[in-house]
Motif scaffolding. Structure first.
Motif, PDB file in Angstrom:
ATOM      1  N   ASP A  99       0.872  -1.054  -0.025  1.00 14.28           N
ATOM      2  CA  ASP A  99       0.104  -0.118   0.069  1.00 14.28           C
ATOM      3  C   ASP A  99       0.914   1.227   0.114  1.00 14.28           C
ATOM      4  O   ASP A  99       1.492   1.499   0.988  1.00 14.28           O
ATOM      5  CB  ASP A  99      -0.732  -0.107   1.158  1.00 14.28           C
ATOM      6  N   GLY A 100       1.169   1.915  -1.066  1.00 19.19           N
ATOM      7  CA  GLY A 100       1.907   2.975  -1.117  1.00 19.19           C
ATOM      8  C   GLY A 100       3.360   2.441  -0.988  1.00 19.19           C
ATOM      9  O   GLY A 100       3.946   1.441  -1.514  1.00 19.19           O
ATOM     10  N   ASP A 101       4.103   3.161   0.051  1.00 20.65           N
ATOM     11  CA  ASP A 101       5.541   2.813   0.144  1.00 20.65           C
ATOM     12  C   ASP A 101       5.720   1.601   1.127  1.00 20.65           C
ATOM     13  O   ASP A 101       6.744   1.302   1.507  1.00 20.65           O
ATOM     14  CB  ASP A 101       6.171   3.919   0.582  1.00 20.65           C
ATOM     15  N   THR A 102       4.480   1.122   1.845  1.00 17.22           N
ATOM     16  CA  THR A 102       4.535   0.152   2.730  1.00 17.22           C
ATOM     17  C   THR A 102       4.355  -1.320   1.975  1.00 17.22           C
ATOM     18  O   THR A 102       3.381  -1.565   1.260  1.00 17.22           O
ATOM     19  CB  THR A 102       3.512   0.163   3.581  1.00 17.22           C
ATOM     20  N   ILE A 103       5.233  -2.113   2.397  1.00 11.12           N
ATOM     21  CA  ILE A 103       5.311  -3.663   1.573  1.00 11.12           C
ATOM     22  C   ILE A 103       5.469  -4.428   2.849  1.00 11.12           C
ATOM     23  O   ILE A 103       5.950  -4.383   3.818  1.00 11.12           O
ATOM     24  CB  ILE A 103       6.574  -3.838   0.674  1.00 11.12           C
ATOM     25  N   TYR A 104       4.189  -5.404   2.560  1.00  8.77           N
ATOM     26  CA  TYR A 104       4.471  -6.568   3.667  1.00  8.77           C
ATOM     27  C   TYR A 104       4.596  -7.964   2.878  1.00  8.77           C
ATOM     28  O   TYR A 104       4.284  -8.020   2.034  1.00  8.77           O
ATOM     29  CB  TYR A 104       2.976  -6.613   4.289  1.00  8.77           C
ATOM     30  N   PHE A 163       8.218  -6.177   7.009  1.00  2.00           N
ATOM     31  CA  PHE A 163       7.467  -5.044   6.320  1.00  2.00           C
ATOM     32  C   PHE A 163       8.573  -3.784   6.169  1.00  2.00           C
ATOM     33  O   PHE A 163       9.620  -3.702   7.046  1.00  2.00           O
ATOM     34  CB  PHE A 163       6.335  -4.658   7.073  1.00  2.00           C
ATOM     35  N   SER A 164       8.143  -3.084   5.236  1.00  2.66           N
ATOM     36  CA  SER A 164       9.123  -1.937   4.687  1.00  2.66           C
ATOM     37  C   SER A 164       7.968  -0.823   4.808  1.00  2.66           C
ATOM     38  O   SER A 164       6.931  -0.849   4.130  1.00  2.66           O
ATOM     39  CB  SER A 164       9.819  -1.918   3.654  1.00  2.66           C
ATOM     40  N   THR A 165       8.215   0.535   5.385  1.00  2.00           N
ATOM     41  CA  THR A 165       7.385   1.581   5.477  1.00  2.00           C
ATOM     42  C   THR A 165       7.947   2.756   4.337  1.00  2.00           C
ATOM     43  O   THR A 165       7.556   3.683   4.136  1.00  2.00           O
ATOM     44  CB  THR A 165       7.231   1.953   6.638  1.00  2.00           C
ATOM     45  N   ASN A 166       9.062   2.277   3.666  1.00  3.72           N
ATOM     46  CA  ASN A 166      10.001   3.135   2.596  1.00  3.72           C
ATOM     47  C   ASN A 166      10.159   2.687   1.688  1.00  3.72           C
ATOM     48  O   ASN A 166      11.164   2.762   0.898  1.00  3.72           O
ATOM     49  CB  ASN A 166      11.108   3.726   3.340  1.00  3.72           C
ATOM     50  N   GLY A 167       9.005   1.746   0.768  1.00  2.98           N
ATOM     51  CA  GLY A 167       9.360   1.202  -0.277  1.00  2.98           C
ATOM     52  C   GLY A 167      10.424   0.132  -0.507  1.00  2.98           C
ATOM     53  O   GLY A 167      10.671  -0.115  -1.595  1.00  2.98           O
ATOM     54  N   GLY A 168      11.028  -0.445   0.400  1.00  2.00           N
ATOM     55  CA  GLY A 168      12.103  -1.369   0.542  1.00  2.00           C
ATOM     56  C   GLY A 168      13.335  -0.825   0.890  1.00  2.00           C
ATOM     57  O   GLY A 168      14.296  -1.676   0.662  1.00  2.00           O
ATOM     58  N   THR A 169      13.440   0.181   1.394  1.00  2.00           N
ATOM     59  CA  THR A 169      14.921   0.848   1.537  1.00  2.00           C
ATOM     60  C   THR A 169      15.334   0.034   2.921  1.00  2.00           C
ATOM     61  O   THR A 169      16.481  -0.262   2.947  1.00  2.00           O
ATOM     62  CB  THR A 169      14.881   2.291   2.016  1.00  2.00           C
ATOM     63  N   THR A 170      14.520  -0.097   3.896  1.00  2.00           N
ATOM     64  CA  THR A 170      14.571  -1.029   4.881  1.00  2.00           C
ATOM     65  C   THR A 170      13.469  -1.968   5.267  1.00  2.00           C
ATOM     66  O   THR A 170      12.368  -1.637   4.749  1.00  2.00           O
ATOM     67  CB  THR A 170      15.040   0.008   6.301  1.00  2.00           C
ATOM     68  N   PHE A 171      13.780  -2.944   6.034  1.00  3.32           N
ATOM     69  CA  PHE A 171      12.633  -3.854   6.328  1.00  3.32           C
ATOM     70  C   PHE A 171      12.676  -3.890   7.888  1.00  3.32           C
ATOM     71  O   PHE A 171      13.819  -3.907   8.402  1.00  3.32           O
ATOM     72  CB  PHE A 171      12.833  -5.043   5.643  1.00  3.32           C
TER      73      PHE A 171
END
Length: 161
Positions: free
Chosen positions: A80-85, A94-102
């Protein structure tokens, strides 16, 4: 309305199979999620991401990459947007910055029986995260900081089934 066999065949003539040759982490794909032209593939070789509608997969996150995810076997994915689960055999990454950090959440990290590994699926609405696990459905209402497990055996609280 009935569809002729020729019309049905024409509907499926445009499928293209993507493999590790296209950048997937594995040829075994357990789940997929699409948001616009971004395709997220949950594979047995990590989480693979395409930003060109699946023509090629240029990012694959595994336990050996930086940033790393919890386990190479990814069974489900949601974004959802920049958040990846990523629902993995080792917990929720999960990442809240498009995969920069998990960030990884699993039973060991949370120190609670309200979360079970592996995860078989994940979905989120706002700050509510739903994690399908081998031990039941774990729900977080604070973005994944804490989870409450819902099973058929919950006493004194609503259960499943």
């Amino acid at each position: 309305m009935p569809i002729s066999p020729a019309s049905a065949a024409a509907c499926f003539s445009s499928f293209t199979n993507k493999t590790t040759a296209n950048g997937l982490g594995s040829n075994t794909v357990n789940g997929v999620y699409v948001d616009g032209s971004t395709v997220y593939a949950a594979t047995d070789g990590g989480l693979s991401i395409s930003t060109d509608s699946g023509a090629s997969f240029t990012q694959t996150f595994t336990t050996a990459t930086t940033p790393a995810i919890a386990d190479n076997t990814v069974l489900g994915v949601y974004a959802d947007g920049d958040t990846i689960y990523a629902a993995t055999d080792g917990g929720l990454s999960f990442s809240t910055n498009g995969g920069t950090t998990f960030t990884t959440k699993n039973a060991a990290v949370l120190g609670t029986a309200d979360f079970a590994d592996p995860l078989t699926g994940v979905y989120a609405v706002g700050s509510t995260v739903y994690a399908a696990t081998d031990g039941g459905l774990s729900i977080s209402t604070n973005g994944g900081a804490n989870f409450t497990k819902k099973t058929t055996g919950n006493t004194g609280s609503p259960g499943l089934g």
